[in-house]
Design an enzyme around this catalytic site. Structure first.
Site, short mmCIF file in Angstrom:
data_model
loop_
_atom_site.label_atom_id
_atom_site.label_comp_id
_atom_site.label_asym_id
_atom_site.label_seq_id
_atom_site.Cartn_x
_atom_site.Cartn_y
_atom_site.Cartn_z
N THR A 140 0.82 -1.21 0.00
CA THR A 140 0.00 0.00 0.00
C THR A 140 0.86 1.27 0.00
OG1 THR A 140 -0.23 0.05 2.43
CG2 THR A 140 -1.87 -1.21 1.18
N LEU B 207 -2.62 5.10 0.36
CA LEU B 207 -4.05 4.82 0.26
C LEU B 207 -4.23 3.32 0.42
CD1 LEU B 207 -6.65 6.43 -0.16
CD2 LEU B 207 -6.44 5.96 -2.60
N HIS B 208 -4.31 2.87 1.68
CA HIS B 208 -4.21 1.45 1.99
C HIS B 208 -5.36 0.61 1.43
CE1 HIS B 208 -1.00 2.43 4.81
NE2 HIS B 208 -1.80 3.30 5.41
N ASP B 209 -6.56 0.84 1.94
CA ASP B 209 -7.66 -0.11 1.73
C ASP B 209 -8.12 -0.26 0.27
OD1 ASP B 209 -7.67 -0.73 4.41
OD2 ASP B 209 -9.23 0.70 4.92
N CYS C 151 -6.43 -0.68 -2.19
CA CYS C 151 -5.57 -1.67 -2.86
C CYS C 151 -6.21 -3.06 -2.84
CB CYS C 151 -4.20 -1.72 -2.20
SG CYS C 151 -3.21 -0.22 -2.43
#
Length: 306
Positions: free
Chosen positions: A190, A235-237, A239
């Site tokens: 991420t 922008l983690h989630d 991904c």
């Protein structure tokens, strides 16, 4: 086109909001259920945020409240990144009421009704683990489990642990050992989805509706990360959602993952990337991301929402 039936378990959360809009915009995903846990902020906030996010999308999807905290240990939120309200102070219109019930029950009910369901976890894994642990036969109805969790190097909540894994490592262990395919988007992956002012500007330049505008405002409201020299923030989630939509944007390898459940390393995901342990792989690790392709995909899909 056959649409993939999905349950999204979440704790909105700034990046969760954008992940939800991406999933709800995608014609190849059939999001049947959104379940909510306490995580980035407390359950009262995450439930309100999930309702607002789904409502703004114009989609009609049940939103069901679940666990307020982990199976074991104490709950701790992460307001430094997400703000006290979970959305970095970006106000959204009130969403439709939550669907009555308990998340784990709703997850089990959908698994009973559908032969193949993809479970997407972008928060602490408590709701998903409770559902599978209390009716283990339903694991046969799980097509894939896709999680934004873990790290094979440094953590982001402790020196060794990523926030979602640290929040409920016992639940993450249940999912890793359930016998179904598990795909992990870890912090190393991420980090490649770095939100910068230029990428926010490109997103805004598309025009679009209220969801795209809110996504850009949320991204702009998250503080730049010291880990990345204040150039932006990961922008983690989204991904995890992008993996389902465009797996060609990623490279991956099969690995064995063990999660530590105690002591100073609680929540650490021990990822055997080089087959040193001799243990059989129990997860697919997403390793590299085409970041330009990822942000192009994000803009393309968010543009289609109201």
């Amino acid at each position: 086109m056959t649409r993939r039936v999905c349950i999204i378990d979440t704790d909105p959360g700034t990046d969760d909001a954008i992940a939800l809009w991406l999933a709800l915009a995608a014609p190849m995903l059939d999001v049947r259920l959104v379940t909510v846990a306490g995580g980035n902020v407390g359950l009262a906030h995450t439930l309100r945020n999930a309702r607002a996010i789904v409502g703004l999308s114009g989609r009609v999807v049940p939103v069901v409240a679940g666990a307020e905290g982990p199976l074991l240990g104490a709950f701790r939120s992460e307001t430094q990144v997400h703000g006290a309200d979970g959305l970095a102070g970006v106000a959204l219109p009130e969403g439709p009421p939550a669907t009555p019930g308990i998340a784990a029950d709703a997850i089990r009910a959908l698994l009973r009704a559908e032969p193949r369901v993809t479970l997407v976890g972008i928060g602490p894994a408590t709701n998903l683990a409770l559902a599978l642990a209390t009716e283990p036969a339903l694991v046969d109805h799980v097509e894939e489990i896709v999680l934004m969790t873990g790290a094979w190097a440094e953590g982001n909540i402790t020196p060794s642990a990523e926030f979602n894994a640290w929040s409920d490592p016992e639940s993450l262990a249940v999912l890793l050992e359930c016998g179904r395919p598990v795909t992990l988007a870890t912090l190393e992956l991420t980090a490649q989805a770095l939100v910068t002012p230029a990428r926010i500007a490109a997103l805004r330049a598309r025009g679009g509706g209220a969801c795209l505008d809110a996504a850009a405002r949320i991204m702009a409201s998250v503080p730049a990360s010291r880990r990345f020299g204040h150039r932006g923030h990961p922008l983690h989630d989204p991904c995890a959602i992008a993996w389902l939509l465009a797996p060609g944007l990623f490279s991956s390898r099969d690995v064995h993952v063990h999660v530590e459940c105690g002591g100073v390393t609680r929540g650490r995901t021990v990822v055997d990337r080089w087959e040193r342990s001799g243990a059989a792989p129990n997860a697919r690790l997403l390793e590299a991301l085409d970041a330009e392709g990822f942000f192009a995909l994000l803009g393309e899909f968010l543009f289609t929402l109201p």
